[in-house]
Motif scaffolding. Structure first.
Motif, PDB file in Angstrom:
ATOM      1  N   VAL A   2      39.251  33.294  37.730  1.00 15.25           N
ATOM      2  CA  VAL A   2      39.197  32.515  38.959  1.00 15.25           C
ATOM      3  C   VAL A   2      39.143  31.040  38.625  1.00 15.25           C
ATOM      4  CG1 VAL A   2      37.882  32.039  41.019  1.00 15.25           C
ATOM      5  CG2 VAL A   2      38.005  34.370  40.151  1.00 15.25           C
ATOM      6  N   SER A   3      40.096  30.279  39.104  1.00 13.94           N
ATOM      7  CA  SER A   3      40.111  28.839  38.836  1.00 13.94           C
ATOM      8  C   SER A   3      38.947  28.168  39.519  1.00 13.94           C
ATOM      9  CB  SER A   3      41.431  28.249  39.353  1.00 13.94           C
ATOM     10  OG  SER A   3      41.559  28.451  40.736  1.00 13.94           O
ATOM     11  N   ARG A   5      35.856  28.465  38.780  1.00 13.97           N
ATOM     12  CA  ARG A   5      34.654  29.283  38.746  1.00 13.97           C
ATOM     13  C   ARG A   5      33.802  28.896  37.540  1.00 13.97           C
ATOM     14  NH1 ARG A   5      33.416  34.405  36.560  1.00 13.97           N
ATOM     15  NH2 ARG A   5      35.531  34.618  35.775  1.00 13.97           N
ATOM     16  N   VAL A  56      30.457  29.680  48.459  1.00 16.63           N
ATOM     17  CA  VAL A  56      31.525  29.440  47.493  1.00 16.63           C
ATOM     18  C   VAL A  56      32.861  29.287  48.207  1.00 16.63           C
ATOM     19  CG1 VAL A  56      32.840  30.473  45.601  1.00 16.63           C
ATOM     20  CG2 VAL A  56      30.349  30.591  45.595  1.00 16.63           C
ATOM     21  N   GLY A  57      33.071  30.112  49.261  1.00 14.87           N
ATOM     22  CA  GLY A  57      34.266  29.984  50.077  1.00 14.87           C
ATOM     23  C   GLY A  57      35.565  30.343  49.379  1.00 14.87           C
ATOM     24  N   ASP A  58      35.509  31.160  48.356  1.00 13.97           N
ATOM     25  CA  ASP A  58      36.698  31.535  47.594  1.00 13.97           C
ATOM     26  C   ASP A  58      36.761  33.053  47.542  1.00 13.97           C
ATOM     27  OD1 ASP A  58      38.726  32.010  45.791  1.00 13.97           O
ATOM     28  OD2 ASP A  58      38.146  30.385  44.443  1.00 13.97           O
ATOM     29  N   ASP A  59      37.779  33.639  48.167  1.00  9.18           N
ATOM     30  CA  ASP A  59      37.884  35.097  48.191  1.00  9.18           C
ATOM     31  C   ASP A  59      38.116  35.683  46.810  1.00  9.18           C
ATOM     32  OD1 ASP A  59      37.453  35.432  50.919  1.00  9.18           O
ATOM     33  OD2 ASP A  59      39.534  35.014  51.404  1.00  9.18           O
ATOM     34  N   ARG A  60      38.613  34.881  45.875  1.00 12.50           N
ATOM     35  CA  ARG A  60      38.752  35.375  44.505  1.00 12.50           C
ATOM     36  C   ARG A  60      37.389  35.625  43.882  1.00 12.50           C
ATOM     37  NH1 ARG A  60      43.021  30.729  42.951  1.00 12.50           N
ATOM     38  NH2 ARG A  60      41.657  29.658  44.425  1.00 12.50           N
ATOM     39  N   MET A  61      36.404  34.793  44.219  1.00  8.91           N
ATOM     40  CA  MET A  61      35.044  35.002  43.720  1.00  8.91           C
ATOM     41  C   MET A  61      34.450  36.294  44.273  1.00  8.91           C
ATOM     42  SD  MET A  61      32.505  33.963  41.880  1.00  8.91           S
ATOM     43  CE  MET A  61      32.463  32.201  41.548  1.00  8.91           C
ATOM     44  N   TRP A  87      46.386  33.993  48.587  1.00  9.53           N
ATOM     45  CA  TRP A  87      46.461  33.206  47.360  1.00  9.53           C
ATOM     46  C   TRP A  87      47.126  33.988  46.224  1.00  9.53           C
ATOM     47  CZ3 TRP A  87      44.035  36.100  43.748  1.00  9.53           C
ATOM     48  CH2 TRP A  87      43.040  36.993  44.206  1.00  9.53           C
TER      49      TRP A  87
END
Length: 376
Positions: A2-3, A5, A56-61, A87
């Motif tokens: 994850v970029s 992260r 965090v607001g990042d679904d990759r996380m 994404w």
């Protein structure tokens, strides 16, 4: 990976500092029961975990976190209701299949793609596990077939918003079946779904989806007056309808909408070159009828629910004349030709350049309107 992260070492350092802070707070507390001991990331309470993930607001996380341990996977599975995989530039299909059984409480799922990746197997996985789904975006999923719509009809009957724009392989038979099962649809985007958006399908939508408020039929060039009339009769709460590029429709469609959909706020008629002045006058007259109806029912004057058309696109409707379009503009104060607000779109209609909104006559009104808009 994850970029953006934090690396594992940074996470561990942050966790240790959190433990030190918690220990100091316990030492300073005057009284109270024993506080739980956190020995590692896996011991975080579910509520705290969900809060951290939301910040965090990042679904990759979210996806990474779900693989930490069974506790985190279960917590996210029960607490996560909104997920976007837009994404993902490759392997979205296999990723969705691997995630569907983890996130069974999803209510909003966005799978919009720039390059088609999704296949029926992924949508079927969603339908098999995500029965609470309310909003789904499958736009530009060129590889999907009717299997996907049939699966959604069976597995996701609570859908209220569905975007399948650009899904050109769907048939009207499958769409009709979906509307028979998903009767709570309020927003449906069928832009470019030439095979699915037929008069038969619109008749089914009118019969089954009475709560529909927004429908995009852009460039569905098989749609005729028969389908739009059925829609107007069955969906009186319709607020937004895009018929851009529906070249077969005539004034009959607009007359039906003017009479049957009193709450209509946005209407797209771009390149509907069979539209004439009769359609415009029917819209203008509907405003008069609407005002009379509100007066007769003693509706509160403070209500802002319905102010009539606020957006009208008649670009390339070259048969229209200035008096008819001016009548519409005069009847609906929310329609503007001035550059600052521009909600009456007449591009390509050189004969309509004389049409103007009230702002052209009273520039100070436009200024006040702009100030009011910026205030919110």
């Amino acid at each position: 990976m994850v970029s953006g992260r934090p690396a594992n070492g940074e996470l561990d350092a942050w966790f240790k500092s959190l433990m030190v802070s918690s220990s100091n707070e316990r030492g300073q507390a005057e009284s109270g029961g024993a506080m739980p001991t956190l020995s590692g990331w896996k011991d975080l309470p579910m509520e705290l975990l969900l809060r951290i993930i939301s910040l965090v607001g990042d679904d990759r996380m979210v996806i990474v976190a779900s693989g930490v341990c069974t506790g985190w996977r279960d917590a996210l599975g029960w607490g996560l209701t909104n997920l976007s995989l837009s994404w993902c530039k490759q392997n979205m299909n296999s990723l969705m299949i691997s995630l569907a059984h983890k996130f069974t409480k999803l209510q909003v799922l966005t799978l919009r793609q720039h390059i088609a990746q999704l296949e029926d197997s992924a949508v079927e996985a969603v339908a098999n596990y995500c029965h609470d789904l309310r909003e789904l975006d499958l736009s530009r999923s060129f590889r999907l077939s009717d299997r996907s719509l049939y699966a959604l009809a069976h597995g996701c009957p609570r859908l209220t918003r569905l975007n399948i724009s650009g899904c050109s392989n769907f048939s009207d038979t499958a769409l009709i079946y979906l509307t028979c099962r998903c009767k709570n649809l309020k927003c449906l985007n069928l832009c470019g779904c030439v095979k699915a958006a037929t008069d038969r399908a619109l008749q089914a939508i009118g019969q089954n989806c009475g709560q529909l408020q927004s429908l995009n039929l852009g460039w569905c060039d098989d749609v005729t007056d028969k389908g739009v009339t059925s829609l107007a009769l069955g969906c009186p709460d319709l607020r937004a309808l895009d018929l851009c590029g529906c070249v077969l429709i005539t004034d009959e469609s607009v007359v039906a909408l003017a009479n049957g959909c009193p709450h209509l706020r946005s209407l797209g008629l771009y390149y509907c070159q069979n539209i004439t002045d009769r359609a415009m006058y029917s819209l203008a007259n509907s405003r008069v009828k609407s005002k009379r109806g509100r007066w007769d029912t003693v509706k509160s004057s403070s209500s802002k629910e319905e102010d009539g058309l606020a957006s009208l696109n008649i670009s390339q409707c070259t048969a229209l004349t200035p008096p008819a379009v001016q009548a519409v503009c005069d009847s609906f104060p929310a329609l503007h030709t001035c550059p600052e607000r521009h909600s009456l779109i007449i591009s390509g209609c050189l004969s309509l350049t004389s049409v103007h909104c009230a702002c052209a006559l009273h520039p100070h009104r436009a200024g006040r309107a702009l100030i009011a808009n910026h205030a919110y």
